[in-house]
Scaffold this active site. Structure first.
Site, PDB file in Angstrom:
ATOM      1  N   CYS A  20      -9.865  -2.414  20.554  1.00  0.00           N
ATOM      2  CA  CYS A  20      -9.720  -3.121  21.835  1.00  0.00           C
ATOM      3  C   CYS A  20     -11.068  -3.557  22.381  1.00  0.00           C
ATOM      4  CB  CYS A  20      -8.987  -2.247  22.849  1.00  0.00           C
ATOM      5  SG  CYS A  20      -9.997  -0.931  23.576  1.00  0.00           S
TER       6      CYS A  20
ATOM      7  N   CYS B 191     -12.515   0.633  25.085  1.00  0.00           N
ATOM      8  CA  CYS B 191     -12.342   2.068  25.318  1.00  0.00           C
ATOM      9  C   CYS B 191     -13.564   2.852  24.843  1.00  0.00           C
ATOM     10  CB  CYS B 191     -11.079   2.565  24.616  1.00  0.00           C
ATOM     11  SG  CYS B 191     -11.243   2.636  22.825  1.00  0.00           S
TER      12      CYS B 191
ATOM     13  N   CYS C  11      -9.685   3.676  18.162  1.00  0.00           N
ATOM     14  CA  CYS C  11      -9.414   3.009  19.447  1.00  0.00           C
ATOM     15  C   CYS C  11      -8.300   3.731  20.223  1.00  0.00           C
ATOM     16  CB  CYS C  11      -9.013   1.562  19.171  1.00  0.00           C
ATOM     17  SG  CYS C  11      -8.480   0.659  20.618  1.00  0.00           S
TER      18      CYS C  11
ATOM     19  N   ARG D 221      -3.156  -3.362  -7.317  1.00  0.00           N
ATOM     20  CA  ARG D 221      -2.547  -4.028  -6.173  1.00  0.00           C
ATOM     21  C   ARG D 221      -1.694  -5.196  -6.653  1.00  0.00           C
ATOM     22  NH1 ARG D 221      -2.541  -0.206  -3.017  1.00  0.00           N
ATOM     23  NH2 ARG D 221      -3.473  -0.299  -0.958  1.00  0.00           N
TER      24      ARG D 221
ATOM     25  N   CYS E 164     -14.073   2.619  21.082  1.00  0.00           N
ATOM     26  CA  CYS E 164     -14.594   1.319  20.634  1.00  0.00           C
ATOM     27  C   CYS E 164     -16.063   1.171  21.029  1.00  0.00           C
ATOM     28  CB  CYS E 164     -13.755   0.180  21.203  1.00  0.00           C
ATOM     29  SG  CYS E 164     -12.143   0.057  20.403  1.00  0.00           S
TER      30      CYS E 164
ATOM     31  N   CYS F 152       0.883  -1.183   0.000  1.00  0.00           N
ATOM     32  CA  CYS F 152       0.000   0.000   0.000  1.00  0.00           C
ATOM     33  C   CYS F 152       0.915   1.226   0.000  1.00  0.00           C
ATOM     34  CB  CYS F 152      -0.862  -0.034   1.254  1.00  0.00           C
ATOM     35  SG  CYS F 152      -1.752   1.489   1.618  1.00  0.00           S
ATOM     36  N   HIS F 153       0.404   2.337  -0.491  1.00  0.00           N
ATOM     37  CA  HIS F 153       1.250   3.527  -0.567  1.00  0.00           C
ATOM     38  C   HIS F 153       1.778   3.954   0.811  1.00  0.00           C
ATOM     39  CE1 HIS F 153       2.377   6.840  -3.406  1.00  0.00           C
ATOM     40  NE2 HIS F 153       2.995   7.091  -2.285  1.00  0.00           N
ATOM     41  N   THR F 154       1.034   3.648   1.872  1.00  0.00           N
ATOM     42  CA  THR F 154       1.475   4.048   3.222  1.00  0.00           C
ATOM     43  C   THR F 154       2.801   3.369   3.582  1.00  0.00           C
ATOM     44  OG1 THR F 154      -0.865   4.189   3.766  1.00  0.00           O
ATOM     45  CG2 THR F 154       0.664   4.368   5.594  1.00  0.00           C
TER      46      THR F 154
ATOM     47  N   HIS G 250       1.310  -4.017   5.889  1.00  0.00           N
ATOM     48  CA  HIS G 250       0.129  -4.013   6.770  1.00  0.00           C
ATOM     49  C   HIS G 250      -1.120  -4.538   6.063  1.00  0.00           C
ATOM     50  CE1 HIS G 250       0.084  -0.213   4.636  1.00  0.00           C
ATOM     51  NE2 HIS G 250      -1.222  -0.177   4.815  1.00  0.00           N
ATOM     52  N   GLU G 251      -1.031  -4.797   4.750  1.00  0.00           N
ATOM     53  CA  GLU G 251      -2.202  -5.316   4.029  1.00  0.00           C
ATOM     54  C   GLU G 251      -1.912  -6.795   3.777  1.00  0.00           C
ATOM     55  OE1 GLU G 251      -4.199  -2.583   1.084  1.00  0.00           O
ATOM     56  OE2 GLU G 251      -3.650  -4.193  -0.257  1.00  0.00           O
TER      57      GLU G 251
ATOM     58  N   ARG H 245      -5.033   2.621  18.132  1.00  0.00           N
ATOM     59  CA  ARG H 245      -5.151   3.425  16.903  1.00  0.00           C
ATOM     60  C   ARG H 245      -3.781   3.512  16.218  1.00  0.00           C
ATOM     61  NH1 ARG H 245      -6.630   9.488  18.626  1.00  0.00           N
ATOM     62  NH2 ARG H 245      -8.306   8.358  19.643  1.00  0.00           N
TER      63      ARG H 245
ATOM     64  N   CYS I  67      -6.549  -3.394   4.182  1.00  0.00           N
ATOM     65  CA  CYS I  67      -6.297  -1.945   4.258  1.00  0.00           C
ATOM     66  C   CYS I  67      -6.990  -1.194   3.130  1.00  0.00           C
ATOM     67  CB  CYS I  67      -4.809  -1.614   4.282  1.00  0.00           C
ATOM     68  SG  CYS I  67      -4.523   0.167   4.225  1.00  0.00           S
TER      69      CYS I  67
HETATM   70  P1  NAD Z   1      -1.378   4.934  -5.038  1.00  0.00           P
HETATM   71  O1  NAD Z   1      -0.010   5.511  -5.091  1.00  0.00           O
HETATM   72  O2  NAD Z   1      -1.632   3.597  -5.650  1.00  0.00           O
HETATM   73  O3  NAD Z   1      -2.415   5.971  -5.699  1.00  0.00           O
HETATM   74  C1  NAD Z   1      -2.330   7.363  -5.527  1.00  0.00           C
HETATM   75  C2  NAD Z   1      -2.805   8.049  -6.815  1.00  0.00           C
HETATM   76  O4  NAD Z   1      -2.867   9.464  -6.577  1.00  0.00           O
HETATM   77  C3  NAD Z   1      -1.868   7.834  -8.002  1.00  0.00           C
HETATM   78  O5  NAD Z   1      -2.596   7.337  -9.121  1.00  0.00           O
HETATM   79  C4  NAD Z   1      -1.296   9.233  -8.277  1.00  0.00           C
HETATM   80  O6  NAD Z   1      -1.039   9.467  -9.661  1.00  0.00           O
HETATM   81  C5  NAD Z   1      -2.418  10.129  -7.747  1.00  0.00           C
HETATM   82  N1  NAD Z   1      -1.997  11.483  -7.378  1.00  0.00           N
HETATM   83  C6  NAD Z   1      -0.898  11.852  -6.678  1.00  0.00           C
HETATM   84  N2  NAD Z   1      -0.875  13.198  -6.517  1.00  0.00           N
HETATM   85  C7  NAD Z   1      -1.997  13.683  -7.111  1.00  0.00           C
HETATM   86  C8  NAD Z   1      -2.550  14.974  -7.269  1.00  0.00           C
HETATM   87  N3  NAD Z   1      -1.933  16.066  -6.780  1.00  0.00           N
HETATM   88  N4  NAD Z   1      -3.720  15.104  -7.927  1.00  0.00           N
HETATM   89  C9  NAD Z   1      -4.362  14.003  -8.434  1.00  0.00           C
HETATM   90  N5  NAD Z   1      -3.879  12.750  -8.315  1.00  0.00           N
HETATM   91  C10 NAD Z   1      -2.714  12.587  -7.663  1.00  0.00           C
HETATM   92  O7  NAD Z   1      -1.787   4.928  -3.474  1.00  0.00           O
HETATM   93  P2  NAD Z   1      -2.908   4.077  -2.672  1.00  0.00           P
HETATM   94  O8  NAD Z   1      -2.307   2.825  -2.139  1.00  0.00           O
HETATM   95  O9  NAD Z   1      -4.170   4.031  -3.475  1.00  0.00           O
HETATM   96  O10 NAD Z   1      -3.108   5.063  -1.394  1.00  0.00           O
HETATM   97  C11 NAD Z   1      -3.663   6.356  -1.587  1.00  0.00           C
HETATM   98  C12 NAD Z   1      -3.454   7.204  -0.333  1.00  0.00           C
HETATM   99  O11 NAD Z   1      -4.259   6.693   0.734  1.00  0.00           O
HETATM  100  C13 NAD Z   1      -2.019   7.213   0.182  1.00  0.00           C
HETATM  101  O12 NAD Z   1      -1.709   8.507   0.655  1.00  0.00           O
HETATM  102  C14 NAD Z   1      -2.078   6.229   1.351  1.00  0.00           C
HETATM  103  O13 NAD Z   1      -1.049   6.500   2.274  1.00  0.00           O
HETATM  104  C15 NAD Z   1      -3.453   6.559   1.894  1.00  0.00           C
HETATM  105  N6  NAD Z   1      -4.090   5.548   2.753  1.00  0.00           N
HETATM  106  C16 NAD Z   1      -4.826   6.030   3.780  1.00  0.00           C
HETATM  107  C17 NAD Z   1      -5.524   5.154   4.588  1.00  0.00           C
HETATM  108  C18 NAD Z   1      -6.403   5.672   5.681  1.00  0.00           C
HETATM  109  O14 NAD Z   1      -6.891   4.864   6.476  1.00  0.00           O
HETATM  110  N7  NAD Z   1      -6.639   6.960   5.773  1.00  0.00           N
HETATM  111  C19 NAD Z   1      -5.440   3.768   4.351  1.00  0.00           C
HETATM  112  C20 NAD Z   1      -4.692   3.326   3.252  1.00  0.00           C
HETATM  113  C21 NAD Z   1      -4.018   4.226   2.446  1.00  0.00           C
HETATM  114 ZN    ZN Z   2     -10.430   0.703  21.843  1.00  0.00          ZN
END
Ligand code: NAD
Ligand code: ZN
Length: 419
Positions: free
Chosen positions: A139, A142, A153, A412, A145, A89-91, A109-110, A157, A217
């Site tokens: 959990c 809390c 959580c 993916r 939760c 994942c991107h994270t 994490h995925e 968290r 994820c």
């Molecule tokens: P990814 O890299 O596969 O996709 C991101 C897309 O955004 C790409 O296609 C890229 O070209 C596009 N992009 C980048 N900058 C841009 C802009 N300024 N304008 C338009 N498009 C733009 O990533 P992913 O795995 O799909 O994850 C996406 C985001 O979600 C990441 O920041 C990740 O960390 C986050 N995330 C958050 C959570 C959460 O719980 N909040 C969970 C998972 C992932």
């Molecule tokens: Zn909790």
């Protein structure tokens, strides 16, 4: 001694591990669920420490290196899980590139896996259960939760700075006694990992782990961001910023919720054709326009979209996603993980004009309570996951998954641990 199999031979690597403890004995055993397992029996422990392959990030931004890592037994309220499939994942990429002090580290994490052993006090899951790890736990005790409105959580968290278990502040991974740090409580780029029991969701054992692992994820996050948080009314218009796995799942969620126009916004035009399969009806590439994308969207939609979901992690896209929603009723949801120094700047008038800004982790799903039901949506064929999975690589080639994400290719990439 382990009860699930019999010791068949000593592998003759005692010397290698003698640095750990003079009483360490190295075995290879066969178990019912897990096949051949290398095992170290420590003199003071009845549950062994597994020595198995893990992809270790020694330094920020450097390719992961396959290492033999010692995985300690689960302690109180922890589980040790054999990971069968994981994906990138991107994270993971963001924190792998970030110059944090938490290295060496095992990312990931995925994933999907099977519980191998449980620590003291664990009653919810047992060895053999199929589970999905989740980076933000539940959990069940809390205030968060217990609240129907929160999945944040108090105990579990997401915490990207912590590299150790919350129980005793120590890592369960080591190489020659040197700790290797955890990532978001999951560290799934390892054949075995140890997690707090609150960070695993027990799922239907019939569900194919090579498919439902993506629900651990990205896909649940995007889906929930639309269905649970943005809640687009039937017939509404939704803009999705970022068409990676998370954004495509948000588009899918918007379609399931009944949105009639779904506008995909991405800087990478290669994403557009694929995104039609996920419900996107129109596309905007900000690079094709000289005016701000929020103005382009306002013109396309007679004043603004009803809902927007930002899935990029880019701060400018976050601001654009907020400013492009219609005044009076528009709701924007931020999902992307921003740079640590990012600042969100917009004129307060944008709020006074009755626009709403929200954010979410894991699409507001409560991981242990809700994730089994999301898996059931797949089992009932109400949610398609196959179309999110564009690549598969063996664990030994995990760095290819990083290359694909860097090039913006595919959605993916599943990493198979058995190869
Ligand atoms: P990814 O890299 O596969 O996709 C991101 C897309 O955004 C790409 O296609 C890229 O070209 C596009 N992009 C980048 N900058 C841009 C802009 N300024 N304008 C338009 N498009 C733009 O990533 P992913 O795995 O799909 O994850 C996406 C985001 O979600 C990441 O920041 C990740 O960390 C986050 N995330 C958050 C959570 C959460 O719980 N909040 C969970 C998972 C992932
Ligand atoms: Zn909790």
């Amino acid at each position: 001694m382990p009860t699930a199999g019999k010791v068949i031979k000593c592998k003759g690597q005692l010397q290698m591990f003698s640095k750990l403890s003079p009483f360490v004995v190295f075995y290879q055993i066969k178990t019912v669920h897990f096949g051949w397992i290398n095992m170290v029996l420590c003199a003071n422990s009845l549950i062994g420490c597994w020595i198995r392959a893990a992809a270790v990030a020694w330094e920020a931004g450097k390719p992961l290196s396959m290492e033999e890592v010692e995985v300690a037994p689960p302690q109180a309220m922890e589980v040790r899980v054999k990971i069968l499939f994981t994906s990138l994942c991107h994270t993971d990429v963001y924190f792998w590139e970030a110059k944090t002090p938490v290295f060496p580290r095992i990312f990931g994490h995925e994933a999907g896996g099977i519980v191998e052993s449980v620590g003291e006090g664990v009653t919810d899951v047992a060895p053999g259960d199929h589970v999905l790890p989740v980076f933000t736990g539940e959990c069940k005790e809390c205030a968060h939760c217990k609240s129907a409105e929160s999945n944040m959580c108090d105990l579990l968290r997401i915490n990207t700075d912590r590299g150790v278990m919350i129980g005793d502040g120590k890592s369960r991974f080591s190489i020659n006694g040197k700790p290797i740090y955890h990532f978001v409580g999951t560290s799934t780029f390892s054949e075995y990992t140890v997690m707090h029991v609150g960070c695993v969701a027990k799922i239907n054992p019939e569900a194919p782990l090579d498919k439902v692992c993506v629900l651990s994820c990205g896909i649940s996050t995007g889906l929930g961001a639309s269905i649970n948080v943005a809640k687009p009314p039937k017939g509404s218009t939704v803009a999705v910023f970022g068409l990676g796995a998370v954004g495509l799942a948000a588009a899918e969620g918007a379609r399931i919720a009944g949105a009639s126009r779904i506008i995909g916004v991405d800087l990478n035009p290669n994403r557009f054709e694929e995104a039609r399969k996920f419900g996107c009806t129109e596309f905007v590439n900000p690079k094709d326009h000289s005016k701000p994308v929020q103005e382009v969207l306002a013109e396309m939609t007679n004043g603004g979209v009803d809902r927007s979901v930002e899935c990029t992690g880019n701060i400018n896209a976050m601001i654009q996603a907020f400013e492009c929603v219609h005044d009076g009723w528009g709701v924007a949801v931020l999902v992307g993980v921003p740079h640590k120094d990012a600042e969100f700047k917009t004129h307060p008038m944008n709020f006074l004009n009755e626009r709403t800004l929200k954010g979410t982790f894991f699409g507001n799903f409560k991981p242990r309570t809700d994730l089994p039901n999301v898996v059931e949506l797949y089992m009932k064929k109400e949610l398609e996951l196959e179309k999110f999975i564009t690549h598969t690589v063996p664990f030994s080639e995990i760095n290819k998954a990083f290359d694909l994400m860097a090039k913006g290719e595919g959605i993916r990439c599943i990493i198979r641990m058995d190869h």
